[in-house]
Each structure stands twice: as C-alpha cells, then as structure tokens.
Design a protein around this motif. Structure first.
Motif, PDB file in Angstrom:
ATOM      1  N   THR A  48       0.830  -1.201   0.000  1.00 10.66           N
ATOM      2  CA  THR A  48       0.000   0.000   0.000  1.00 10.66           C
ATOM      3  C   THR A  48       0.867   1.254   0.000  1.00 10.66           C
ATOM      4  O   THR A  48       0.526   2.250  -0.638  1.00 10.66           O
ATOM      5  N   GLU A  49       1.997   1.192   0.679  1.00 12.34           N
ATOM      6  CA  GLU A  49       2.921   2.327   0.688  1.00 12.34           C
ATOM      7  C   GLU A  49       3.503   2.565  -0.712  1.00 12.34           C
ATOM      8  O   GLU A  49       3.587   3.700  -1.188  1.00 12.34           O
ATOM      9  N   ILE A  50       3.871   1.481  -1.385  1.00 16.25           N
ATOM     10  CA  ILE A  50       4.419   1.590  -2.736  1.00 16.25           C
ATOM     11  C   ILE A  50       3.367   2.146  -3.689  1.00 16.25           C
ATOM     12  O   ILE A  50       3.660   3.030  -4.511  1.00 16.25           O
ATOM     13  N   LEU A  51       2.124   1.656  -3.592  1.00 23.37           N
ATOM     14  CA  LEU A  51       1.056   2.163  -4.450  1.00 23.37           C
ATOM     15  C   LEU A  51       0.799   3.643  -4.193  1.00 23.37           C
ATOM     16  O   LEU A  51       0.496   4.395  -5.112  1.00 23.37           O
ATOM     17  N   GLY A  52       0.914   4.048  -2.941  1.00 18.68           N
ATOM     18  CA  GLY A  52       0.753   5.465  -2.617  1.00 18.68           C
ATOM     19  C   GLY A  52       1.799   6.328  -3.297  1.00 18.68           C
ATOM     20  O   GLY A  52       1.496   7.406  -3.815  1.00 18.68           O
ATOM     21  N   VAL A  53       3.039   5.852  -3.318  1.00 19.79           N
ATOM     22  CA  VAL A  53       4.111   6.588  -3.997  1.00 19.79           C
ATOM     23  C   VAL A  53       3.838   6.647  -5.495  1.00 19.79           C
ATOM     24  O   VAL A  53       3.992   7.701  -6.127  1.00 19.79           O
ATOM     25  N   PHE A  54       3.411   5.521  -6.084  1.00 18.62           N
ATOM     26  CA  PHE A  54       3.094   5.518  -7.512  1.00 18.62           C
ATOM     27  C   PHE A  54       1.958   6.489  -7.825  1.00 18.62           C
ATOM     28  O   PHE A  54       2.004   7.217  -8.815  1.00 18.62           O
ATOM     29  N   ASN A  55       0.924   6.512  -6.987  1.00 15.83           N
ATOM     30  CA  ASN A  55      -0.186   7.447  -7.198  1.00 15.83           C
ATOM     31  C   ASN A  55       0.301   8.885  -7.103  1.00 15.83           C
ATOM     32  O   ASN A  55      -0.136   9.750  -7.881  1.00 15.83           O
ATOM     33  N   PHE A  56       1.190   9.167  -6.183  1.00 17.54           N
ATOM     34  CA  PHE A  56       1.758  10.509  -6.050  1.00 17.54           C
ATOM     35  C   PHE A  56       2.493  10.901  -7.330  1.00 17.54           C
ATOM     36  O   PHE A  56       2.333  12.017  -7.837  1.00 17.54           O
ATOM     37  N   VAL A  57       3.292   9.977  -7.863  1.00 13.56           N
ATOM     38  CA  VAL A  57       4.040  10.250  -9.091  1.00 13.56           C
ATOM     39  C   VAL A  57       3.085  10.509 -10.255  1.00 13.56           C
ATOM     40  O   VAL A  57       3.285  11.439 -11.045  1.00 13.56           O
ATOM     41  N   ASN A  64      -0.882   9.102 -17.780  1.00 16.90           N
ATOM     42  CA  ASN A  64      -2.163   8.468 -18.031  1.00 16.90           C
ATOM     43  C   ASN A  64      -2.436   7.420 -16.952  1.00 16.90           C
ATOM     44  O   ASN A  64      -1.668   6.480 -16.783  1.00 16.90           O
ATOM     45  N   THR A  65      -3.531   7.574 -16.222  1.00 16.15           N
ATOM     46  CA  THR A  65      -3.831   6.646 -15.125  1.00 16.15           C
ATOM     47  C   THR A  65      -4.155   5.251 -15.641  1.00 16.15           C
ATOM     48  O   THR A  65      -3.926   4.271 -14.940  1.00 16.15           O
ATOM     49  N   LYS A  66      -4.683   5.137 -16.866  1.00 18.28           N
ATOM     50  CA  LYS A  66      -4.970   3.816 -17.427  1.00 18.28           C
ATOM     51  C   LYS A  66      -3.671   3.032 -17.608  1.00 18.28           C
ATOM     52  O   LYS A  66      -3.617   1.838 -17.310  1.00 18.28           O
ATOM     53  N   LEU A  67      -2.637   3.709 -18.092  1.00 18.55           N
ATOM     54  CA  LEU A  67      -1.351   3.029 -18.265  1.00 18.55           C
ATOM     55  C   LEU A  67      -0.747   2.665 -16.918  1.00 18.55           C
ATOM     56  O   LEU A  67      -0.167   1.594 -16.762  1.00 18.55           O
ATOM     57  N   PHE A  68      -0.886   3.545 -15.950  1.00 14.29           N
ATOM     58  CA  PHE A  68      -0.381   3.261 -14.608  1.00 14.29           C
ATOM     59  C   PHE A  68      -1.077   2.032 -14.027  1.00 14.29           C
ATOM     60  O   PHE A  68      -0.428   1.130 -13.493  1.00 14.29           O
ATOM     61  N   ASN A  69      -2.402   1.988 -14.138  1.00 14.42           N
ATOM     62  CA  ASN A  69      -3.151   0.831 -13.631  1.00 14.42           C
ATOM     63  C   ASN A  69      -2.744  -0.445 -14.356  1.00 14.42           C
ATOM     64  O   ASN A  69      -2.665  -1.515 -13.747  1.00 14.42           O
ATOM     65  N   LEU A  70      -2.482  -0.339 -15.640  1.00 17.07           N
ATOM     66  CA  LEU A  70      -2.051  -1.493 -16.417  1.00 17.07           C
ATOM     67  C   LEU A  70      -0.695  -2.003 -15.940  1.00 17.07           C
ATOM     68  O   LEU A  70      -0.484  -3.212 -15.820  1.00 17.07           O
ATOM     69  N   ILE A  71       0.202  -1.096 -15.633  1.00 18.64           N
ATOM     70  CA  ILE A  71       1.518  -1.489 -15.121  1.00 18.64           C
ATOM     71  C   ILE A  71       1.380  -2.218 -13.787  1.00 18.64           C
ATOM     72  O   ILE A  71       2.022  -3.247 -13.551  1.00 18.64           O
ATOM     73  N   ILE A  72       0.519  -1.713 -12.918  1.00 19.45           N
ATOM     74  CA  ILE A  72       0.285  -2.370 -11.625  1.00 19.45           C
ATOM     75  C   ILE A  72      -0.300  -3.768 -11.837  1.00 19.45           C
ATOM     76  O   ILE A  72       0.107  -4.734 -11.173  1.00 19.45           O
ATOM     77  N   LYS A  73      -1.229  -3.903 -12.787  1.00 18.66           N
ATOM     78  CA  LYS A  73      -1.804  -5.223 -13.075  1.00 18.66           C
ATOM     79  C   LYS A  73      -0.747  -6.172 -13.622  1.00 18.66           C
ATOM     80  O   LYS A  73      -0.727  -7.359 -13.272  1.00 18.66           O
TER      81      LYS A  73
END
Length: 128
Positions: A48-57, A64-73
């Motif tokens: 959750t901490e790592i995801l928070g940092v990614f969301n901040f970036v 593009n949030t779609k690409l970010f979500n795709l990378i997380i998936k």
C-alpha cells in the motif's frame, strides 16, 4: 525489522512442512501454501505504501492513469505467476510450473501491448 518476522514465519513454515510431510505428505503442500499466504499478508502494508508513492508520481507528472493501472496489473500477474509456479515446483509438478510461467509471460506480453503502442506514438510524435 519486518524481514526478521517474515524469515521467522518462513522457517517455522519449513519446519512444519517437513514434520507434516513425514506424517501426512498430502497435507504438507497446504501447510506450505498457508505459510506463503501469511507472508504475503505481512507485506500488504509495504504494498500500500508503494502504491501510494506511484499514485503521487502519477498525480504530479500527469501520466495516463490507465497506463499506470495497467503497469500495476502486469506486476500483479508477474507475482501471482511466480508464486503459483513455485507452489507447483514445491509439490513436484515442474511441468505444470513451466506451463504457468509460459502462460504468465504470454499474458504479460499481451497486457503490455497498449504500453508499447503508447511509446511508439510518443517516439513518432518526436520525429520530424
């Protein structure tokens, strides 16, 4: 330190798996899986901490949030693939493990196509 707790759970799981394997070998894989799940739950706070940092970036850079979500998936598919393949290897099913790894690689490649297309579009936009 959290790693000491995780290593302790892993060692206890290993010992319990070996003891159970002597008595009821068919149950030992479940002991191993349960230990792995406990370790995964111990890592949730870090995730959750790592995801928070990614969301901040993403917020600061306007990516593009779609690409970010795709990378997380894609990262999730990689971890699930490796975890599943290791469980199969531990239970003596190396052939099945290889097939899981192949399937994971194919899925990751197919999921990364939109990212590759976006990179190509960016490069094409930079060329005169």
């Amino acid at each position: 330190m959290e790693i000491i707790k995780i290593a302790g759970v892993a060692l206890i799981t290993c010992i319990a798996t070996m003891l159970v394997k002597q008595i009821k070998p068919e149950i030992s894989i479940f002991v191993s899986i349960c230990g792995g799940i406990v370790i995964l739950f111990m890592c949730v706070n870090f995730l959750t901490e790592i995801l928070g940092v990614f969301n901040f970036v993403v917020e600061k850079t306007g990516l593009n949030t779609k690409l970010f979500n795709l990378i997380i998936k894609i990262i999730g598919v990689g971890y699930i693939t490796e975890f599943s393949a290791n469980i199969c290897n531990d239970s003596g099913q190396s052939s099945l493990s290889d097939k899981i790894l192949l399937a994971g690689k194919i899925i990751i490649f197919s999921m990364s196509i939109p990212i590759i297309k976006t990179i190509i579009e960016i490069i094409a936009g930079l060329l005169p």
